[in-house]
Scaffold this motif. Structure first.
Motif, mmCIF file in Angstrom:
data_model
loop_
_atom_site.group_PDB
_atom_site.id
_atom_site.type_symbol
_atom_site.label_atom_id
_atom_site.label_comp_id
_atom_site.label_asym_id
_atom_site.label_seq_id
_atom_site.Cartn_x
_atom_site.Cartn_y
_atom_site.Cartn_z
ATOM 1 N N LEU A 140 0.961 -1.268 0.039
ATOM 2 C CA LEU A 140 -0.109 -0.076 -0.008
ATOM 3 C C LEU A 140 0.718 1.449 -0.072
ATOM 4 N N GLY A 141 1.848 1.208 0.805
ATOM 5 C CA GLY A 141 2.674 2.346 0.895
ATOM 6 C C GLY A 141 3.217 2.950 -0.356
ATOM 7 N N SER A 142 3.817 1.821 -1.188
ATOM 8 C CA SER A 142 4.443 2.000 -2.511
ATOM 9 C C SER A 142 3.435 2.466 -3.345
ATOM 10 N N LEU A 143 2.068 1.963 -3.537
ATOM 11 C CA LEU A 143 1.224 2.269 -4.266
ATOM 12 C C LEU A 143 0.903 3.765 -4.066
ATOM 13 N N LEU A 144 0.672 4.070 -2.698
ATOM 14 C CA LEU A 144 0.062 5.537 -2.697
ATOM 15 C C LEU A 144 1.077 6.422 -2.817
ATOM 16 N N GLN A 145 2.634 6.258 -2.713
ATOM 17 C CA GLN A 145 3.455 7.016 -2.993
ATOM 18 C C GLN A 145 3.588 7.376 -4.643
ATOM 19 N N LYS A 146 3.218 6.333 -5.243
ATOM 20 C CA LYS A 146 3.283 6.539 -6.699
ATOM 21 C C LYS A 146 1.903 7.161 -7.307
ATOM 22 N N PHE A 147 1.120 6.955 -6.654
ATOM 23 C CA PHE A 147 -0.171 7.748 -6.922
ATOM 24 C C PHE A 147 -0.573 8.568 -5.941
ATOM 25 N N GLU A 148 0.082 9.565 -5.407
ATOM 26 C CA GLU A 148 -0.315 10.458 -4.371
ATOM 27 C C GLU A 148 -1.572 11.362 -4.695
ATOM 28 N N ASP A 149 -1.653 11.776 -5.873
ATOM 29 C CA ASP A 149 -2.777 12.799 -6.145
ATOM 30 C C ASP A 149 -4.246 12.083 -6.812
ATOM 31 N N LYS A 150 -3.978 10.977 -7.074
ATOM 32 C CA LYS A 150 -5.163 10.135 -7.538
ATOM 33 C C LYS A 150 -5.980 9.777 -6.447
ATOM 34 N N GLU A 151 -7.273 9.513 -6.796
ATOM 35 C CA GLU A 151 -8.234 9.240 -5.691
ATOM 36 C C GLU A 151 -8.770 8.006 -6.153
ATOM 37 N N GLU A 152 -8.481 7.393 -7.215
ATOM 38 C CA GLU A 152 -8.964 6.028 -7.957
ATOM 39 C C GLU A 152 -7.802 5.348 -8.324
ATOM 40 N N ILE A 153 -7.437 4.221 -8.295
ATOM 41 C CA ILE A 153 -6.318 3.562 -8.727
ATOM 42 C C ILE A 153 -6.817 2.227 -9.406
ATOM 43 N N SER A 154 -6.841 2.139 -10.797
ATOM 44 C CA SER A 154 -7.296 0.889 -11.535
ATOM 45 C C SER A 154 -6.099 -0.118 -11.689
ATOM 46 N N ILE A 155 -6.489 -1.160 -11.959
ATOM 47 C CA ILE A 155 -5.397 -2.211 -12.245
ATOM 48 C C ILE A 155 -4.520 -1.749 -13.599
ATOM 49 N N GLU A 156 -5.040 -1.157 -14.518
ATOM 50 C CA GLU A 156 -4.036 -0.554 -15.507
ATOM 51 C C GLU A 156 -3.353 0.264 -15.062
ATOM 52 N N ASP A 157 -3.635 1.126 -14.147
ATOM 53 C CA ASP A 157 -2.591 2.049 -13.566
ATOM 54 C C ASP A 157 -1.398 1.397 -12.971
ATOM 55 N N ILE A 158 -1.893 0.579 -12.181
ATOM 56 C CA ILE A 158 -0.793 -0.414 -11.495
ATOM 57 C C ILE A 158 0.345 -1.002 -12.523
ATOM 58 N N TYR A 159 -0.453 -1.521 -13.511
ATOM 59 C CA TYR A 159 0.492 -2.235 -14.549
ATOM 60 C C TYR A 159 1.259 -1.195 -15.299
ATOM 61 N N ALA A 160 0.772 -0.103 -15.876
ATOM 62 C CA ALA A 160 1.511 0.999 -16.501
ATOM 63 C C ALA A 160 2.417 1.713 -15.376
ATOM 64 N N SER A 161 2.329 1.625 -14.097
ATOM 65 C CA SER A 161 3.159 2.450 -13.348
ATOM 66 C C SER A 161 4.615 1.767 -13.380
ATOM 67 N N GLY A 162 4.716 0.441 -13.519
ATOM 68 C CA GLY A 162 5.942 -0.250 -13.420
ATOM 69 C C GLY A 162 6.071 -1.008 -12.271
#
Length: 148
Positions: free
Chosen positions: A79-101
């Motif tokens: 969760l920590g690394s996910l929220l650090q990567k997407f600080e400004d987003k309020e909705e994180i989809s599975i595509e976002d996770i794959y695209a982020s690396g």
């Protein structure tokens, strides 16, 4: 004259070795294969793993364990690394996770609960740990669990 233009004279070139063409050739009779046995015959090769009749290595070693063919392997994201990567987003989809690396392969993703959740966030993934689920819902967020 260049290096690639060098070649031996016609009378200095060696012919190929023709075996089994009589004693006069120097390679007659047994054709340099010795007398009898498996390696003297056509197609007579010994397998690379053959150990001369000794019990082969793959049979000497014990069989251990079990490999479940139905096991599902998940790519894990904290969760920590996910929220650090997407600080400004309020909705994180599975595509976002794959695209982020964060996840190298396109394996199903499991979210683990390491890290702090400070704001309400909506996350979509294949699986969530109990602690991740609790932290997200405690902060006022929601989760969407995908199948597969």
């Amino acid at each position: 004259m260049k290096l690639h233009e060098l070649y031996p004279f016609e009378h200095e070139r060696k012919g190929r070795k023709r075996v089994g063409r009589g004693d006069g050739s120097g390679h007659g009779g047994t054709s340099c294969r010795g007398h009898k046995g498996q390696k003297s015959r056509s197609g007579g090769k010994v397998a690379r793993w053959f150990e001369g009749g000794q019990m082969p290595l793959q049979r000497r070693l014990p069989k251990r364990g079990f490999k479940n063919p139905f096991r599902v392997e998940y790519a894990i994201v904290n969760l920590g690394s996910l929220l650090q990567k997407f600080e400004d987003k309020e909705e994180i989809s599975i595509e976002d996770i794959y695209a982020s690396g964060l996840v190298k392969k396109t394996l199903p993703v499991k979210i683990l609960g390491e890290g702090e959740v400070r704001k309400a966030i909506k996350i979509t993934a294949h699986k969530f740990s109990k602690s991740a689920k609790e932290k997200i819902e405690k902060a006022g967020g929601s989760i969407t669990q995908l199948e597969g």
